[in-house]
Scaffold this motif. Structure first.
Motif, PDB file in Angstrom:
ATOM      1  N   MET A 169       0.840  -1.189   0.000  1.00 44.01           N
ATOM      2  CA  MET A 169       0.000   0.000   0.000  1.00 44.01           C
ATOM      3  C   MET A 169       0.883   1.248   0.000  1.00 44.01           C
ATOM      4  SD  MET A 169      -3.134   0.919   2.572  1.00 44.01           S
ATOM      5  CE  MET A 169      -2.171   1.393   3.997  1.00 44.01           C
ATOM      6  N   THR A 170       0.546   2.173  -0.859  1.00 46.73           N
ATOM      7  CA  THR A 170       1.337   3.400  -0.940  1.00 46.73           C
ATOM      8  C   THR A 170       1.147   4.221   0.328  1.00 46.73           C
ATOM      9  OG1 THR A 170       0.824   3.384  -3.281  1.00 46.73           O
ATOM     10  CG2 THR A 170       1.794   5.399  -2.405  1.00 46.73           C
ATOM     11  N   SER A 171       2.230   4.777   0.847  1.00 47.21           N
ATOM     12  CA  SER A 171       2.119   5.544   2.086  1.00 47.21           C
ATOM     13  C   SER A 171       1.376   6.851   1.827  1.00 47.21           C
ATOM     14  CB  SER A 171       3.508   5.832   2.645  1.00 47.21           C
ATOM     15  OG  SER A 171       4.157   6.795   1.843  1.00 47.21           O
ATOM     16  N   ASP A 172       0.839   7.410   2.905  1.00 49.13           N
ATOM     17  CA  ASP A 172       0.132   8.697   2.790  1.00 49.13           C
ATOM     18  C   ASP A 172       1.070   9.773   2.252  1.00 49.13           C
ATOM     19  OD1 ASP A 172      -2.003   7.446   3.958  1.00 49.13           O
ATOM     20  OD2 ASP A 172      -1.590   8.231   5.974  1.00 49.13           O
TER      21      ASP A 172
ATOM     22  N   ALA B  13       3.724   9.442   0.371  1.00 48.08           N
ATOM     23  CA  ALA B  13       3.989   9.287  -1.061  1.00 48.08           C
ATOM     24  C   ALA B  13       2.801   9.784  -1.874  1.00 48.08           C
ATOM     25  CB  ALA B  13       4.274   7.821  -1.378  1.00 48.08           C
ATOM     26  N   LEU B  14       1.589   9.508  -1.375  1.00 45.14           N
ATOM     27  CA  LEU B  14       0.390   9.982  -2.077  1.00 45.14           C
ATOM     28  C   LEU B  14       0.354  11.504  -2.113  1.00 45.14           C
ATOM     29  CD1 LEU B  14      -2.361   7.567  -0.698  1.00 45.14           C
ATOM     30  CD2 LEU B  14      -1.513   7.689  -3.033  1.00 45.14           C
ATOM     31  N   MET B  15       0.730  12.102  -0.983  1.00 48.76           N
ATOM     32  CA  MET B  15       0.697  13.566  -0.923  1.00 48.76           C
ATOM     33  C   MET B  15       1.693  14.157  -1.928  1.00 48.76           C
ATOM     34  SD  MET B  15      -1.039  15.750   0.779  1.00 48.76           S
ATOM     35  CE  MET B  15      -1.002  17.534   0.881  1.00 48.76           C
ATOM     36  N   LEU B  16       2.827  13.536  -2.025  1.00 43.77           N
ATOM     37  CA  LEU B  16       3.825  14.033  -2.982  1.00 43.77           C
ATOM     38  C   LEU B  16       3.340  13.829  -4.422  1.00 43.77           C
ATOM     39  CD1 LEU B  16       7.112  12.884  -1.210  1.00 43.77           C
ATOM     40  CD2 LEU B  16       6.190  15.201  -1.382  1.00 43.77           C
ATOM     41  N   GLU B  17       2.670  12.704  -4.637  1.00 41.57           N
ATOM     42  CA  GLU B  17       2.107  12.472  -5.972  1.00 41.57           C
ATOM     43  C   GLU B  17       1.049  13.524  -6.299  1.00 41.57           C
ATOM     44  OE1 GLU B  17       0.647   8.490  -6.660  1.00 41.57           O
ATOM     45  OE2 GLU B  17       2.424   7.622  -5.740  1.00 41.57           O
ATOM     46  N   PHE B  18       0.247  13.841  -5.290  1.00 40.41           N
ATOM     47  CA  PHE B  18      -0.779  14.869  -5.504  1.00 40.41           C
ATOM     48  C   PHE B  18      -0.122  16.220  -5.803  1.00 40.41           C
ATOM     49  CE2 PHE B  18      -3.621  18.119  -3.444  1.00 40.41           C
ATOM     50  CZ  PHE B  18      -4.469  18.237  -4.538  1.00 40.41           C
ATOM     51  N   GLN B  19       0.930  16.511  -5.070  1.00 41.29           N
ATOM     52  CA  GLN B  19       1.673  17.748  -5.352  1.00 41.29           C
ATOM     53  C   GLN B  19       2.119  17.776  -6.810  1.00 41.29           C
ATOM     54  OE1 GLN B  19       4.921  17.953  -2.502  1.00 41.29           O
ATOM     55  NE2 GLN B  19       4.117  19.896  -1.723  1.00 41.29           N
TER      56      GLN B  19
ATOM     57  N   GLU C 108      -7.631  11.403  -4.459  1.00 41.58           N
ATOM     58  CA  GLU C 108      -8.817  10.574  -4.219  1.00 41.58           C
ATOM     59  C   GLU C 108      -8.524   9.494  -3.179  1.00 41.58           C
ATOM     60  OE1 GLU C 108     -10.080  11.014  -8.877  1.00 41.58           O
ATOM     61  OE2 GLU C 108      -9.810   9.002  -8.021  1.00 41.58           O
ATOM     62  N   GLU C 109      -7.324   8.941  -3.258  1.00 40.53           N
ATOM     63  CA  GLU C 109      -6.961   7.894  -2.307  1.00 40.53           C
ATOM     64  C   GLU C 109      -6.841   8.464  -0.890  1.00 40.53           C
ATOM     65  OE1 GLU C 109      -6.818   4.676  -2.757  1.00 40.53           O
ATOM     66  OE2 GLU C 109      -6.165   4.293  -0.701  1.00 40.53           O
ATOM     67  N   LEU C 110      -6.230   9.643  -0.789  1.00 37.82           N
ATOM     68  CA  LEU C 110      -6.126  10.277   0.529  1.00 37.82           C
ATOM     69  C   LEU C 110      -7.514  10.606   1.068  1.00 37.82           C
ATOM     70  CD1 LEU C 110      -3.083  12.677   0.053  1.00 37.82           C
ATOM     71  CD2 LEU C 110      -3.246  10.779   1.664  1.00 37.82           C
ATOM     72  N   PHE C 111      -8.365  11.076   0.190  1.00 35.54           N
ATOM     73  CA  PHE C 111      -9.735  11.401   0.601  1.00 35.54           C
ATOM     74  C   PHE C 111     -10.428  10.141   1.127  1.00 35.54           C
ATOM     75  CE2 PHE C 111     -14.269  12.026  -0.065  1.00 35.54           C
ATOM     76  CZ  PHE C 111     -14.470  13.334   0.372  1.00 35.54           C
TER      77      PHE C 111
ATOM     78  N   ARG D  21       7.839  16.679   6.116  1.00 36.11           N
ATOM     79  CA  ARG D  21       8.548  16.621   7.402  1.00 36.11           C
ATOM     80  C   ARG D  21       7.677  15.917   8.440  1.00 36.11           C
ATOM     81  NH1 ARG D  21       9.999  22.794   8.277  1.00 36.11           N
ATOM     82  NH2 ARG D  21       7.792  22.798   7.797  1.00 36.11           N
ATOM     83  N   ALA D  22       6.356  16.112   8.293  1.00 31.47           N
ATOM     84  CA  ALA D  22       5.440  15.471   9.235  1.00 31.47           C
ATOM     85  C   ALA D  22       4.625  14.440   8.479  1.00 31.47           C
ATOM     86  CB  ALA D  22       4.509  16.517   9.825  1.00 31.47           C
ATOM     87  N   LEU D  23       4.058  13.509   9.245  1.00 32.55           N
ATOM     88  CA  LEU D  23       3.159  12.538   8.641  1.00 32.55           C
ATOM     89  C   LEU D  23       1.944  13.274   8.105  1.00 32.55           C
ATOM     90  CD1 LEU D  23       3.203   9.757  11.372  1.00 32.55           C
ATOM     91  CD2 LEU D  23       4.334   9.700   9.144  1.00 32.55           C
ATOM     92  N   VAL D  24       1.407  12.775   6.998  1.00 26.76           N
ATOM     93  CA  VAL D  24       0.198  13.381   6.437  1.00 26.76           C
ATOM     94  C   VAL D  24      -0.919  13.342   7.466  1.00 26.76           C
ATOM     95  CG1 VAL D  24      -1.631  13.020   4.735  1.00 26.76           C
ATOM     96  CG2 VAL D  24       0.758  12.935   4.039  1.00 26.76           C
TER      97      VAL D  24
END
Lengths: 191, 335
Positions: free
Chosen positions: A1-4, A6-12, A20-23, A65-68
Motif C-alpha cells: 500500500m502506498t504511504s500517505d 507518497a500519495l501527498m507528494l504524488e498529488f503535489q 482521491e486515495e487520501l480522501f 517533514r510530518a506525517l500526512v
C-alpha cells in the motif's frame, strides 16, 4: 500500500488519483474527529470538506517533514478552533450554540460523552487525540505545541479521571456498559 | 504501587500499553506484567477505559467528494497543466469553444466516475484504515490452546503434521506445545508476518497455519519467531525493520537453505480480509532472485511471486504454487 506521504507528494505532482486515495483514507476518520467534538453532523461533514479544500489550496506548501496524518489533524484542529470561536462570538451576541443532538443516541454513548465533558478541556483533547485519532504522544505534542512529557502526564491523569467518572455512573446504572447492555460492535481499543 | 515492588511506574505502564516505551523498557514491562496481579488489574483498568470510549462511534455519511472540492481540484490541476504547457500563439475561437465544452464534459464524466469510485471505496474504507495500529495482545492470542494446535496441524496433510513439532503463540512469543519427530514445524502465523506496508499488518483476525519443512524450520521460521518477539515487545515497525536488517548483516538470521518450503493447505485459515482462507498452496524460499527464473506471474504459469518479503528487509524471494486439494484431501479451487 502506498504511504500517505507518497500519495501527498504524488498529488503535489498533479495526480488526482493520489488525492482521491487520501480522501478515501481520511474522510471517515476526519468525520469522526469533528463529529465527536461538535456533536453536529452537518457541520462535521462541512468541516471534513473544508479540511480537504485546505489540503488542495496548500498542497504546494506541503513538506514531508510530518506525517500526512498529523498534517491533516493539524488542519482539522485549526478549523475546529475557528468553528468554536464562531459559536463563542454568536453566543456572546445573544445566540446560543446548538445543543448536542441526543435524539436516538444510545445511553452508553451519552454516558461516555458526558464523562468526557467532565474532563478539563486540554486533557480531554489529548485523550481524544490519542484514543480516537490514535495519534502518538509525539504527534500530539507537535500538534498542541506542548512537551511530550506533558502529553503523557496529562493523558495519564485524564484516563484515571475518566475511569472514575465512568465507574461512578456505571455503579448507579450498571446497564450503561455496552457489554452488559446493548450488543455493540467494539472497535480496536487500547493497545 | 511502590517502586520497591514494581520496576516501572504506573504512567510508564500506560505508555507501554500505548506502544510508546522503548523496546528494552517494553520488554521489562511485559516481563513484570506476567507476574504481577496488581499491574494486570491496572492494565485491565486502562483497557477498560479505552474500550468504554470506543463505545462512542460516529456514523459517517457516505458522500463522495463535494462539488466544491471537485472545482478546487480541477482548478489546481489545470493551473499545473497550464504552467507546463505554453498556450498556442493564435487561438481559434471555434476550436477553443469546442475544447471548453469537451473539457466540461470530461470534468462531468470524471466527477461521476469519481463519485462511483469513492462510493465503492467508502464501503471498503473500514478495511483499509481499521488496522492502523496494534490491537491488544489478547486479540491475537487464541484462548483455546487445542484449537490452535489443530489449526496449526491443518496446514499440511496428517501424514506430515501428525509428527510435526507444534508451536502456539503465548504472551511472550511462540512456545512448543508438542514435540515433533519428523523435523517439520507447524504453527499459526499472525498478521505481522505480512509485508510491513500491508493494510493487514495489525489485523487481529489473521490466522495463517503453516507447516515448515526442516530446511525452512531452520532458516525461515526464525523470521516469524523474531518478528513475533519484536511485536510483543512493543517495537515500532521502523525498529523491527532495522533489527531484521541488522540480523541479516551480522548473520544472526540465516539465508534460506536450499529446499526450504512450507505447506499452507488449511481450509480453516484466515489470511486477510480480502482473500479469507485463500486456496491451498505451497511456498518455496530462496535468496533474492528474479521471478523470471521460475517463470512466476507469466501468463498461465502456476507459479506466483508472493509479496510477503518483496521490498521488505528480508533478502528473500518466495514463490507460491497453488494445489488442488486442502490438507484433508478435499478438492479446492486452484488459482
Amino acid at each position: 500500500m502506498t504511504s500517505d506521504e507518497a500519495l501527498m507528494l504524488e498529488f503535489q505532482g498533479g495526480s488526482r488519483a493520489a488525492f482521491e486515495e487520501l480522501f478515501a483514507r481520511y474522510r471517515k476518520p476526519l468525520y469522526g474527529f469533528f463529529g465527536r467534538r461538535l456533536n453536529n453532523p452537518e457541520r462535521a461533514d462541512d468541516l471534513v470538506q473544508e479540511t480537504f479544500l485546505a489540503v488542495i489550496r496548500a498542497a504546494s506548501r506541503y513538506e514531508p517533514r510530518a506525517l500526512v496524518r498529523t498534517y491533516l489533524y493539524g488542519i482539522a484542529l485549526k478549523l475546529l478552533a475557528v468553528e468554536r470561536r464562531k459559536f463563542l462570538t454568536s453566543s456572546t451576541s445573544g445566540q446560543s450554540a446548538p445543543e448536542p443532538k441526543t435524539d436516538g443516541t444510545p445511553d452508553y454513548v451519552l454516558w461516555v460523552r458526558q464523562a468526557l465533558e467532565k474532563l478539563d478541556a486540554p486533557e480531554r483533547e489529548i485523550l481524544m487525540l490519542r484514543e480516537y485519532e490514535q495519534l502518538s504522544y509525539s504527534d500530539i505534542s507537535e500538534l498542541l505545541r506542548i512537551p511530550v512529557n506533558t502529553v503523557r502526564s496529562k493523558l495519564f491523569r485524564s484516563r484515571l479521571a475518566l475511569k472514575s467518572y465512568l465507574e461512578s455512573e456505571a455503579k448507579t446504572n450498571p446497564s450503561l456498559r455496552p457489554n452488559t447492555a446493548q450488543p455493540h460492535q467494539r472497535r480496536r481499543g487500547m493497545q | 504501587m511502590s517502586m520497591n515492588r514494581h520496576p516501572i511506574e504506573q504512567e510508564e505502564f500506560m505508555a507501554y500499553l500505548d506502544g510508546e516505551l522503548p523496546a528494552d523498557q517494553a520488554s521489562e514491562a511485559l516481563t513484570h506484567l506476567e507476574l504481577c496481579p496488581e499491574c494486570q488489574t491496572l492494565v485491565a483498568d486502562f483497557r477498560s477505559v479505552s474500550q468504554d470510549l470506543m463505545a462512542w462511534e460516529v456514523e459517517s455519511p457516505e458522500p463522495g467528494i463535494s462539488s466544491q472540492i471537485n472545482a478546487a481540484l480541477e482548478e489546481r490541476l489545470q493551473k499545473r497543466e497550464s504552467a507546463k504547457i505554453r498556450p498556442p500563439r493564435f487561438e481559434n475561437r471555434v476550436m477553443t469553444n469546442r475544447w471548453v465544452w469537451a473539457g466540461a464534459l470530461a470534468i462531468v464524466c470524471v466527477a461521476v466516475a469519481l463519485t462511483l469510485t469513492l462510493t465503492s471505496r467508502n464501503r471498503n474504507e473500514d478495511r483499509s484504515t481499521a488496522y492502523a495500529s496494534m490491537a491488544s495482545i489478547e486479540q491475537y492470542l487464541m484462548p483455546d490452546r487445542n484449537a490452535e494446535i489443530a489449526l496449526a496441524r491443518s496446514a499440511a496433510p496428517e501424514s506430515i503434521s501428525d509428527d510435526a513439532q507444534i508451536l502456539v503463540l503465548g504472551w511472550r512469543g511462540y512456545e512448543t506445545a508438542i514435540e515433533g519427530k519428523n523435523g517439520f514445524v507447524c504453527l499459526v502465523e499472525r498478521s505481522w508476518t505480512s509485508p510491513f506496508n500491508s493494510a493487514q499488518f495489525w489485523n487481529p483476525k489473521v490466522r495463517v497455519p503453516g507447516c515448515f519443512n526442516p530446511a525452512a524450520a531452520r532458516t525461515i521460521l526464525p523470521l516469524t519467531i523474531k518478528r513475533t518477539e519484536m511485536v510483543l515487545a512493543g517495537l515500532s515497525k521502523a525498529q523491527m525493520i532495522d533489527s531484521i536488517k541488522a540480523g541479516f548483516d551480522n548473520k544472526e538470521l540465516p539465508a534460506p537453505e536450499p529446499g526450504a518450503m512450507c505447506y499452507m493447505m488449511s481450509r480453516a485459515g484466515y489470511l486477510s480480509d480480502a482473500i479469507g482462507h485463500y486456496v491451498p498452496h505451497l511456498m518455496f524460499y530462496f535468496p533474492l532472485t528474479d521471478k523470471s527464473s521460475w517463470g512466476a506471474d507469466l501468463p498461465d504459469s502456476p507459479v506466483t511471486l508472493n509479496p510477503q518479503f518483496q521490498g521488505g528487509p528480508e533478502p528473500i524471494t518466495e514463490f507460491v504454487i497453488s494445489v488442488g486439494k486442502w490438507s484433508d484431501g478435499t478438492v479446492a479451487p486452484v488459482m
